[in-house]
Design a protein around this motif. Structure first.
Motif, PDB file in Angstrom:
ATOM      1  N   MET A  82     -13.035   1.294  10.053  1.00  0.00           N
ATOM      2  CA  MET A  82     -12.739   2.475   9.225  1.00  0.00           C
ATOM      3  C   MET A  82     -11.494   2.225   8.381  1.00  0.00           C
ATOM      4  SD  MET A  82     -11.211   5.057  12.103  1.00  0.00           S
ATOM      5  CE  MET A  82      -9.974   5.648  10.992  1.00  0.00           C
ATOM      6  N   PRO A  83     -11.278   3.051   7.368  1.00  0.00           N
ATOM      7  CA  PRO A  83     -10.161   2.793   6.449  1.00  0.00           C
ATOM      8  C   PRO A  83      -8.801   3.280   6.982  1.00  0.00           C
ATOM      9  CG  PRO A  83     -11.408   4.709   5.719  1.00  0.00           C
ATOM     10  CD  PRO A  83     -12.120   4.185   6.928  1.00  0.00           C
ATOM     11  N   ALA A  84      -7.735   2.669   6.474  1.00  0.00           N
ATOM     12  CA  ALA A  84      -6.369   3.048   6.857  1.00  0.00           C
ATOM     13  C   ALA A  84      -5.923   4.337   6.172  1.00  0.00           C
ATOM     14  CB  ALA A  84      -5.407   1.916   6.487  1.00  0.00           C
ATOM     15  N   PHE A  85      -6.667   4.761   5.152  1.00  0.00           N
ATOM     16  CA  PHE A  85      -6.401   6.054   4.491  1.00  0.00           C
ATOM     17  C   PHE A  85      -7.559   6.973   4.835  1.00  0.00           C
ATOM     18  CE2 PHE A  85      -6.901   8.540   0.336  1.00  0.00           C
ATOM     19  CZ  PHE A  85      -5.953   9.506   0.694  1.00  0.00           C
ATOM     20  N   THR A  86      -7.290   7.954   5.691  1.00  0.00           N
ATOM     21  CA  THR A  86      -8.316   8.918   6.094  1.00  0.00           C
ATOM     22  C   THR A  86      -7.595  10.103   6.713  1.00  0.00           C
ATOM     23  OG1 THR A  86     -10.286   9.281   7.456  1.00  0.00           O
ATOM     24  CG2 THR A  86      -8.682   7.737   8.331  1.00  0.00           C
ATOM     25  N   PHE A  87      -8.320  10.949   7.413  1.00  0.00           N
ATOM     26  CA  PHE A  87      -7.690  12.022   8.173  1.00  0.00           C
ATOM     27  C   PHE A  87      -7.730  11.607   9.639  1.00  0.00           C
ATOM     28  CE2 PHE A  87      -8.349  16.322  10.245  1.00  0.00           C
ATOM     29  CZ  PHE A  87      -7.016  16.677  10.197  1.00  0.00           C
ATOM     30  N   VAL A  88      -6.757  12.036  10.413  1.00  0.00           N
ATOM     31  CA  VAL A  88      -6.659  11.606  11.817  1.00  0.00           C
ATOM     32  C   VAL A  88      -7.947  11.815  12.618  1.00  0.00           C
ATOM     33  CG1 VAL A  88      -4.140  11.801  12.025  1.00  0.00           C
ATOM     34  CG2 VAL A  88      -5.561  13.822  12.408  1.00  0.00           C
ATOM     35  N   HIS A 326      -2.570  11.545   6.796  1.00  0.00           N
ATOM     36  CA  HIS A 326      -3.660  10.848   6.110  1.00  0.00           C
ATOM     37  C   HIS A 326      -3.520   9.345   5.968  1.00  0.00           C
ATOM     38  CE1 HIS A 326      -6.154  14.269   5.106  1.00  0.00           C
ATOM     39  NE2 HIS A 326      -5.049  14.950   4.891  1.00  0.00           N
ATOM     40  N   TYR A 327      -2.357   8.794   6.301  1.00  0.00           N
ATOM     41  CA  TYR A 327      -2.197   7.368   6.044  1.00  0.00           C
ATOM     42  C   TYR A 327      -1.517   6.674   7.225  1.00  0.00           C
ATOM     43  CZ  TYR A 327      -1.193   3.056   3.581  1.00  0.00           C
ATOM     44  OH  TYR A 327      -1.122   1.733   3.229  1.00  0.00           O
ATOM     45  N   ILE A 328      -1.952   5.481   7.501  1.00  0.00           N
ATOM     46  CA  ILE A 328      -1.518   4.677   8.652  1.00  0.00           C
ATOM     47  C   ILE A 328       0.003   4.620   8.829  1.00  0.00           C
ATOM     48  CG2 ILE A 328      -1.727   2.559   7.230  1.00  0.00           C
ATOM     49  CD1 ILE A 328      -2.462   2.502  10.915  1.00  0.00           C
ATOM     50  N   ARG A 329       0.737   4.631   7.709  1.00  0.00           N
ATOM     51  CA  ARG A 329       2.181   4.380   7.764  1.00  0.00           C
ATOM     52  C   ARG A 329       2.910   5.293   8.758  1.00  0.00           C
ATOM     53  NH1 ARG A 329       6.952   4.260   4.227  1.00  0.00           N
ATOM     54  NH2 ARG A 329       6.427   6.280   3.363  1.00  0.00           N
ATOM     55  N   LYS A 330       2.509   6.544   8.826  1.00  0.00           N
ATOM     56  CA  LYS A 330       3.254   7.488   9.672  1.00  0.00           C
ATOM     57  C   LYS A 330       2.492   7.905  10.931  1.00  0.00           C
ATOM     58  CE  LYS A 330       6.619   8.899   6.479  1.00  0.00           C
ATOM     59  NZ  LYS A 330       7.328  10.016   5.838  1.00  0.00           N
ATOM     60  N   TRP A 331       1.416   7.162  11.252  1.00  0.00           N
ATOM     61  CA  TRP A 331       0.671   7.524  12.469  1.00  0.00           C
ATOM     62  C   TRP A 331       1.292   6.822  13.678  1.00  0.00           C
ATOM     63  CZ3 TRP A 331      -4.670   6.314   9.850  1.00  0.00           C
ATOM     64  CH2 TRP A 331      -5.020   7.385   9.031  1.00  0.00           C
ATOM     65  N   ASN A 332       2.508   7.217  14.003  1.00  0.00           N
ATOM     66  CA  ASN A 332       3.202   6.530  15.102  1.00  0.00           C
ATOM     67  C   ASN A 332       2.522   6.772  16.435  1.00  0.00           C
ATOM     68  OD1 ASN A 332       5.113   5.379  13.388  1.00  0.00           O
ATOM     69  ND2 ASN A 332       6.309   7.277  13.382  1.00  0.00           N
ATOM     70  N   ALA A 364       0.344  -0.981  -1.471  1.00  0.00           N
ATOM     71  CA  ALA A 364       0.567  -1.178  -2.908  1.00  0.00           C
ATOM     72  C   ALA A 364      -0.271  -0.199  -3.740  1.00  0.00           C
ATOM     73  CB  ALA A 364       0.224  -2.612  -3.297  1.00  0.00           C
ATOM     74  N   ILE A 365      -1.368   0.280  -3.174  1.00  0.00           N
ATOM     75  CA  ILE A 365      -2.194   1.273  -3.865  1.00  0.00           C
ATOM     76  C   ILE A 365      -1.672   2.679  -3.573  1.00  0.00           C
ATOM     77  CG2 ILE A 365      -4.509   2.301  -3.917  1.00  0.00           C
ATOM     78  CD1 ILE A 365      -5.485  -0.661  -3.241  1.00  0.00           C
ATOM     79  N   MET A 366      -1.431   2.948  -2.287  1.00  0.00           N
ATOM     80  CA  MET A 366      -1.054   4.309  -1.891  1.00  0.00           C
ATOM     81  C   MET A 366       0.334   4.702  -2.401  1.00  0.00           C
ATOM     82  SD  MET A 366      -3.741   5.385  -0.525  1.00  0.00           S
ATOM     83  CE  MET A 366      -3.101   7.000  -0.127  1.00  0.00           C
ATOM     84  N   ASN A 367       1.237   3.710  -2.540  1.00  0.00           N
ATOM     85  CA  ASN A 367       2.588   4.106  -2.948  1.00  0.00           C
ATOM     86  C   ASN A 367       2.681   4.460  -4.435  1.00  0.00           C
ATOM     87  OD1 ASN A 367       2.989   1.631  -4.303  1.00  0.00           O
ATOM     88  ND2 ASN A 367       4.081   0.696  -2.579  1.00  0.00           N
ATOM     89  N   CYS A 368       1.607   4.254  -5.171  1.00  0.00           N
ATOM     90  CA  CYS A 368       1.564   4.649  -6.596  1.00  0.00           C
ATOM     91  C   CYS A 368       0.580   5.783  -6.836  1.00  0.00           C
ATOM     92  CB  CYS A 368       1.108   3.484  -7.459  1.00  0.00           C
ATOM     93  SG  CYS A 368       2.185   2.081  -7.406  1.00  0.00           S
ATOM     94  N   CYS A 369       0.037   6.343  -5.764  1.00  0.00           N
ATOM     95  CA  CYS A 369      -1.085   7.286  -5.916  1.00  0.00           C
ATOM     96  C   CYS A 369      -0.677   8.734  -5.668  1.00  0.00           C
ATOM     97  CB  CYS A 369      -2.191   6.899  -4.927  1.00  0.00           C
ATOM     98  SG  CYS A 369      -3.577   8.047  -4.931  1.00  0.00           S
ATOM     99  N   ILE A 370      -1.117   9.601  -6.536  1.00  0.00           N
ATOM    100  CA  ILE A 370      -0.961  11.047  -6.327  1.00  0.00           C
ATOM    101  C   ILE A 370      -2.346  11.680  -6.489  1.00  0.00           C
ATOM    102  CG2 ILE A 370       0.052  13.200  -7.225  1.00  0.00           C
ATOM    103  CD1 ILE A 370       2.459  11.533  -8.131  1.00  0.00           C
ATOM    104  N   SER A 371      -2.693  12.589  -5.572  1.00  0.00           N
ATOM    105  CA  SER A 371      -3.948  13.336  -5.710  1.00  0.00           C
ATOM    106  C   SER A 371      -3.615  14.790  -5.999  1.00  0.00           C
ATOM    107  CB  SER A 371      -4.767  13.277  -4.413  1.00  0.00           C
ATOM    108  OG  SER A 371      -5.158  11.956  -4.132  1.00  0.00           O
ATOM    109  N   THR A 372      -4.268  15.312  -7.017  1.00  0.00           N
ATOM    110  CA  THR A 372      -4.082  16.720  -7.362  1.00  0.00           C
ATOM    111  C   THR A 372      -5.319  17.491  -6.920  1.00  0.00           C
ATOM    112  OG1 THR A 372      -2.877  15.986  -9.331  1.00  0.00           O
ATOM    113  CG2 THR A 372      -3.551  18.310  -9.272  1.00  0.00           C
ATOM    114  N   ALA A 373      -5.109  18.481  -6.049  1.00  0.00           N
ATOM    115  CA  ALA A 373      -6.239  19.296  -5.573  1.00  0.00           C
ATOM    116  C   ALA A 373      -6.684  20.221  -6.693  1.00  0.00           C
ATOM    117  CB  ALA A 373      -5.817  20.110  -4.360  1.00  0.00           C
TER     118      ALA A 373
END
Ligand SMILES: *Cc1c(COP(=O)(O)O)cnc(C)c1O
Length: 398
Positions: A82-88, A326-332, A364-373
């Motif tokens: 599964m991807p590193a960018f998802t919901f828990v 939503h992203y692996i970086r903070k899923w301690n 490198a992708i996520m740190n430049c990405c913004i999603s607008t709902a």
């Protein structure tokens, strides 16, 4: 997104029909319910709307993933890519069936990178689980080819992309099974709820029993049902299904509004120097619940986020790189395998490895990405105003 913005008389009417009989449960009480079967009706409506053969409603999107994995036979000893960018919820479901979530890099689709998937396949891999994040889709042809070559199952987590399509087929109906969430902030809501969709009768029958303590549902007397296998209680209530039934009838309208607002925002954001947009494998199938875009560098993106915040116009814009959900970086908790009870050894070992796994390609992708709902309730003037204010704020700092 989200459907709760259009909660109204239609939802109240459906719920009241259930309240009038007082039969809040989806099974049994045939005489007392006066022909009202909201969960059954919603399942039929889902099949009609999305083109699936079978639909099993459940109590949440997380329960839908857990049910689908169980029905697909995924369990102890199996690996799910599964991807590193998802919901828990995506990895929670995998862990709950005893399997190992194998997290891999995303690409500029913001979903699974097919080469990263290939590189992660081991003899234990049983299933590939793309997550169609933020309204758009993974490269399903590439993933299907990998599944066919390696004899793997494909489970689509389409919880965030209700109404999206890929080459004419609804997202969530293309793999061996697929799921939607109907939680409160999804494109259509039941308050809480979810569904597993499949075209396989065998998988459907397993979902049907699994979500109701293993009942075979073959007779008219619930107490006399047989239990061909173990199950749990992931049932949806009639009250929740009633809300969903009103909402699904509004889906075409929701999607039309999302597409229109997306188009307006895209035109305005396109005037920002250096901006680029998420890659969409089938642009006509984007559900447009979000518009996701990139600035050229992490530094520029951070400055832009800060400026939007300063100007009080950050609301509805998500910088997932710094987000806890939503992203692996903070899923301690995941990376430290912090669970309340004992995980199996394969799970613990693989989770602890996540802490040192290289996710620099995703970073490198996520740190430049913004999603607008994309809100359903914006007027055309409000969308334009929002886009113009955002564009001006970002241009002033980058
Ligand atoms: C919302 C969501 C889920 C889980 O749904 P719940 O109904 O909140 O349990 C699963 N996966 C993704 C990608 C989601 O966004």
């Amino acid at each position: 997104m989200p459907g709760f913005e259009f909660f109204g008389d239609e939802e109240r009417k459906e719920v009241n029909e259930v309240l009038e009989t007082g039969i809040l449960m989806r099974y049994g009480f045939d005489a007392a319910r006066k022909g009202r079967w909201k969960a059954k009706e919603l399942e039929q409506e889902i099949n009609k709307t999305f083109g699936s053969k079978y639909a099993q409603l459940v109590s949440s999107g997380t329960a839908a993933l857990t049910t689908a994995l169980s029905a697909l036979g995924v369990g102890y000893g199996d690996e799910v890519i599964m991807p590193a960018f998802t919901f828990v919820a995506s990895f929670e479901a995998v862990l709950s069936v005893g399997a190992v979530p194998v997290l891999v890099d995303i690409d500029r689709t913001l979903t699974l990178n097919p080469s990263a998937v290939k590189a992660a396949i081991t003899p234990k891999t049983k299933c590939i689980m793309p997550v169609h994040m933020c309204g758009s889709m993974a490269d399903l042809d590439a993933l299907k080819a990998i599944c066919a070559e390696h004899k793997l199952l494909l489970l689509e987590d389409a919880c965030q992309s209700i109404g999206g399509t890929y080459k004419g087929q609804a997202l969530g109906t293309i793999g061996d099974a697929g799921t939607f969430s109907f939680d409160f902030v999804k494109t259509i809501t039941c308050a809480e709820g979810g569904v597993v969709m499949t075209n396989s009768e065998d998988i459907y029958i397993k979902c049907d029993g699994f979500t109701d303590h293993g009942h075979d549902h073959l007779g008219v007397d619930r107490g006399a049902d047989l239990h061909p296998f173990l199950g749990y209680n992931f049932r949806i209530s009639e009250l929740h299904a009633a809300v969903g039934l009103a909402q699904i009838k509004k889906l075409d309208n929701f999607l039309a509004i999302q597409k229109k607002n997306y188009g307006i925002l895209k035109d305005i954001l396109s005037t920002i120097p250096g901006i680029s947009f998420r890659e969409v494998p089938d642009p006509t199938g984007d559900s447009c619940s979000f518009i996701s875009w990139f600035l050229p560098t992490e530094a520029q993106t951070k400055v832009a986020v800060a400026e939007l915040k300063t100007q009080g116009i950050l609301a509805g814009n998500f910088y997932w790189f710094d987000n806890n959900w939503h992203y692996i970086r903070k899923w301690n908790h995941l990376k430290q395998a912090t669970a309340l009870n004992r995980l199996n050894d394969a799970q613990t070992a693989s989770l602890l490895k996540l802490d040192t796994q290289d996710f620099s390609a995703s970073d490198a992708i996520m740190n430049c990405c913004i999603s607008t709902a994309i809100s359903l309730s914006w007027t055309e003037e409000q969308v334009k105003d929002k886009g113009e204010k955002m564009a001006a704020a970002i241009k002033s700092v980058i």
